[in-house]
Design a protein around this motif. Structure first.
Motif, short mmCIF file in Angstrom:
data_model
loop_
_atom_site.label_atom_id
_atom_site.label_comp_id
_atom_site.label_asym_id
_atom_site.label_seq_id
_atom_site.Cartn_x
_atom_site.Cartn_y
_atom_site.Cartn_z
N PHE A 193 0.83 -1.22 0.00
CA PHE A 193 0.00 0.00 0.00
C PHE A 193 0.86 1.26 0.00
CE2 PHE A 193 -2.77 -3.36 1.28
CZ PHE A 193 -3.95 -3.05 0.65
N PRO A 221 -19.25 0.22 6.79
CA PRO A 221 -19.37 -1.20 6.40
C PRO A 221 -19.10 -2.16 7.55
CG PRO A 221 -17.99 0.00 4.86
CD PRO A 221 -18.23 0.92 6.00
N LEU A 229 -6.38 3.49 -0.78
CA LEU A 229 -6.88 2.88 -2.02
C LEU A 229 -8.40 3.05 -2.09
CD1 LEU A 229 -6.41 1.04 -4.53
CD2 LEU A 229 -7.01 -0.87 -3.05
N PHE A 260 -13.10 3.71 9.14
CA PHE A 260 -11.90 2.92 8.82
C PHE A 260 -11.20 2.43 10.08
CE2 PHE A 260 -12.37 5.57 4.99
CZ PHE A 260 -12.26 4.60 4.00
N SER A 261 -11.83 2.63 11.25
CA SER A 261 -11.18 2.39 12.54
C SER A 261 -9.92 3.26 12.60
CB SER A 261 -10.88 0.90 12.72
OG SER A 261 -10.40 0.68 14.02
C1 HEM Z 1 -14.63 2.04 2.27
C2 HEM Z 1 -13.80 1.06 2.34
C3 HEM Z 1 -13.24 0.44 3.59
C4 HEM Z 1 -13.64 0.56 4.90
C5 HEM Z 1 -14.75 1.42 5.45
C6 HEM Z 1 -12.76 -0.28 5.69
C7 HEM Z 1 -12.84 -0.42 7.07
C8 HEM Z 1 -11.97 -1.19 7.83
C9 HEM Z 1 -12.06 -1.36 9.26
C10 HEM Z 1 -13.12 -0.76 10.18
C11 HEM Z 1 -11.03 -2.15 9.65
C12 HEM Z 1 -10.71 -2.63 11.08
C13 HEM Z 1 -11.37 -3.97 11.32
C14 HEM Z 1 -11.10 -4.61 12.67
O1 HEM Z 1 -10.67 -3.96 13.60
O2 HEM Z 1 -11.36 -5.83 12.76
C15 HEM Z 1 -10.28 -2.49 8.46
C16 HEM Z 1 -9.16 -3.28 8.45
C17 HEM Z 1 -8.54 -3.71 7.30
N1 HEM Z 1 -8.84 -3.32 6.00
FE1 HEM Z 1 -10.28 -2.02 5.44
N2 HEM Z 1 -11.87 -0.89 4.85
C18 HEM Z 1 -12.12 -0.47 3.57
C19 HEM Z 1 -11.43 -0.83 2.41
C20 HEM Z 1 -10.34 -1.65 2.38
C21 HEM Z 1 -9.59 -1.98 1.19
C22 HEM Z 1 -9.86 -1.43 -0.22
C23 HEM Z 1 -8.63 -2.88 1.58
C24 HEM Z 1 -7.59 -3.57 0.74
C25 HEM Z 1 -7.70 -3.87 -0.52
C26 HEM Z 1 -8.76 -3.08 3.02
C27 HEM Z 1 -7.96 -3.91 3.77
C28 HEM Z 1 -8.01 -4.01 5.15
C29 HEM Z 1 -7.12 -4.86 5.93
C30 HEM Z 1 -6.02 -5.78 5.37
C31 HEM Z 1 -7.44 -4.68 7.28
C32 HEM Z 1 -6.79 -5.32 8.51
C33 HEM Z 1 -5.76 -4.36 9.05
C34 HEM Z 1 -5.02 -4.85 10.30
O3 HEM Z 1 -5.61 -5.52 11.16
O4 HEM Z 1 -3.83 -4.53 10.39
N3 HEM Z 1 -9.80 -2.32 3.46
N4 HEM Z 1 -10.88 -1.89 7.36
#
Ligand code: HEM
Length: 487
Positions: free
Chosen positions: A87, A334, A423, A411-412
């Motif tokens: 990323f 989401p 992205l 997005f947390s």
């Molecule tokens: C509007 C779009 C998105 C929203 C609102 C979103 C939201 C989130 C949230 C709330 C978490 C934390 C989840 C947790 O604590 O269990 C998270 C983690 C994550 N997201 Fe997103 N996400 C989005 C798009 C994406 C995209 C496009 C990717 C990659 C292609 C992605 C990859 C990840 C990954 C790999 C994690 C885990 C991070 C970690 O624990 O280090 N997300 N996302």
């Protein structure tokens, strides 16, 4: 703190907030605090929490953790250091080409749903169309080729539904009373049992991922044996993760097994999330002509042609577009429930409540997003709440915008916050800007799918609110809309 019944908690999150306020204990061992300060504390560097056991139900077996479901802080740090590589700025730059190729074709196919140039298209379900687009982009980025779900002759349109089947099965196990037993049994025969007797949804999904990744690995191995000039190399996520090194140890970042797990994760994490927000964005665009007109005006006054719509200062200067997406992310986070966190040794103090080691504390992302102290009239879609008013912009006071920003949580945040945030922002901005450059949007007057129902269950009665159904990420249906090419 008041204690609502478990059933109320599981069913209607906004109702418990209305009934119990911003903080309450919803299980004997778990507390929710839905304020910006609690959110920043719990998920920030001094939270003294780790991901709770809920996440342990997800790995295919006890040896295959990924960046998202790793509960060990050490394991996660290593995985995340490597994941960050995919990323980086340069990785994002190479990803943009895949975005445009898929979005341009998607818009062309949408346009072809009109019988004649300049007429409204037939009604279409934007939830499906959005899934196809976002999956195709992730296919291009993680598996070496677009899945081409958007093409009419696609044989893969069942895949998003297959993934929903997988999430709907595993998520309630993690939350329900069977969770601890399930986790205990995983290394004691359950993983083996599941590998031979998995429900069809799980088997189909995993076979699909395995096949795609085996194909992509073959291409990468060929490239290692017969290197190509740099400009001919396909620089997708797989490429960056395959060659990534752990910056701390200098060793190869992921083993092949880990790489498979991470690509599977990126497909789920990157598709369903972005697709939920964009489906919601179209729901509100179709129901709010005032918002649509304002947004289109900004896009037409910023860009002089379609091809100019790409990353860079012009796209970033679109303040109303950013505010519009912030509002869609607020109204439809989401990941809507609370990301489960367990307190570590020494306990933690959140909003002056001391929570001892071993208990759970979190913030419900939907609950915080509808906290009316932070977002007045929370059920009204109002992008202006994110813009400071000045001579040329209708907006809100600087204090209330700062307050709104402090509660922005989709997005947390912190070390477990979303790695794909940049992205996702780029993708959402380009999709909306290019779609509005090309089309006007209106709701199908005969079909209200996607909104609440005045006769529906408590908490589901708002026709003007896009409805989601929690399964860690959110399931949803609709909206049904029509599009017309701008002259
Ligand atoms: C509007 C779009 C998105 C929203 C609102 C979103 C939201 C989130 C949230 C709330 C978490 C934390 C989840 C947790 O604590 O269990 C998270 C983690 C994550 N997201 Fe997103 N996400 C989005 C798009 C994406 C995209 C496009 C990717 C990659 C292609 C992605 C990859 C990840 C990954 C790999 C994690 C885990 C991070 C970690 O624990 O280090 N997300 N996302």
């Amino acid at each position: 703190m008041s204690v609502p019944s478990y059933w109320n908690q599981m069913s209607y999150p906004n109702l418990w907030v209305e009934k119990y306020g911003t903080e309450f204990r919803y299980r004997p061992d778990s507390v929710l605090i839905n304020t910006p300060t609690a959110f920043r504390k719990i998920f920030g560097p001094t939270g003294n929490v780790k991901k709770a056991n809920y996440y342990k139900v997800w790995p295919r077996n006890v040896d295959t953790h990924n960046t998202w479901n790793a509960t060990s802080i050490e394991m996660h740090s290593r995985k995340r250091r490597v994941m960050n590589y995919a990323f980086s700025e340069s990785a994002l730059r190479s990803a943009e080409g895949f975005l445009h190729a898929n979005i341009d074709r998607w818009l062309e196919l949408l346009g072809s749903l009109a019988e004649k140039e300049g007429e409204w298209t037939t009604s279409l379900n934007m939830c499906d169309w959005m899934n196809w687009l976002v999956f195709d982009i992730l296919g291009d980025l993680c598996f070496g080729q677009s899945f081409d779900m958007k093409e009419n002759d696609s044989k893969l349109r069942h895949v998003p539904e297959m993934m929903v089947g997988f999430l709907e099965l595993i998520h309630p196990i993690g939350w329900g009373p069977l969770g601890p037993a399930w986790i205990w049994m995983k290394p004691r025969g359950l993983d083996w049992l599941l590998s031979v007797a998995s429900p069809p949804a799980v088997v189909q999904w995993q076979n699909f991922v395995d096949k795609c990744l085996a194909d992509r690995t073959r291409v990468q191995n060929d490239l290692e044996k017969h290197p190509k000039p740099d400009n001919e190399v396909r620089k997708d996520f797989f490429y960056w993760l395959f060659k990534a090194e752990d910056p701390e140890t200098g060793k190869r970042g992921y083993t092949l097994d880990e790489l498979f797990g991470e690509c599977e994760l990126l497909t789920i994490a990157g598709s369903d999330t972005t697709s939920v927000v964009l489906s919601s964005a179209f729901f509100y665009l179709a129901r709010r002509p005032d918002v649509q007109t304002k947004l289109a005006k900004e896009i037409f006054s910023t860009f002089s042609n379609y091809d100019e719509i790409k990353s860079g200062s012009k796209l970033h200067s679109c303040r109303y577009l950013t505010a519009f997406l912030e509002e869609a992310l607020r109204m439809t986070p989401p990941v809507s429930a609370e990301p489960a966190r367990e307190v570590l040794q020494g306990g933690t103090t959140v909003d002056s409540h001391y929570i001892p080691e071993g208990l759970h504390v979190s913030t419900g992302l939907y609950c915080l997003s509808f906290n009316k102290d932070i977002y007045p009239e929370p059920f009204t879609f109002r992008p202006e709440r994110w813009i400071v008013a000045d001579d040329s912009h209708v907006g809100s006071s600087s204090d209330s915008v700062t307050k709104a920003q402090s509660g922005f949580c989709a997005f947390s945040t912190g070390s477990r916050g979303c790695v794909g945030k940049n992205l996702a922002w780029l993708e959402m901005r380009i999709v909306i800007a290019k779609a509005l450059w090309t089309f006007e949007v209106k709701a199908d007057p005969t079909n209200k799918l996607g909104g609440g129902d005045a006769q529906g269950k408590p908490g589901r009665q708002r026709e003007g609110e896009y409805q989601t159904y929690e399964m860690f990420v959110s399931n949803r249906r609709g909206p049904i809309i029509q599009l017309r090419k701008r002259s």
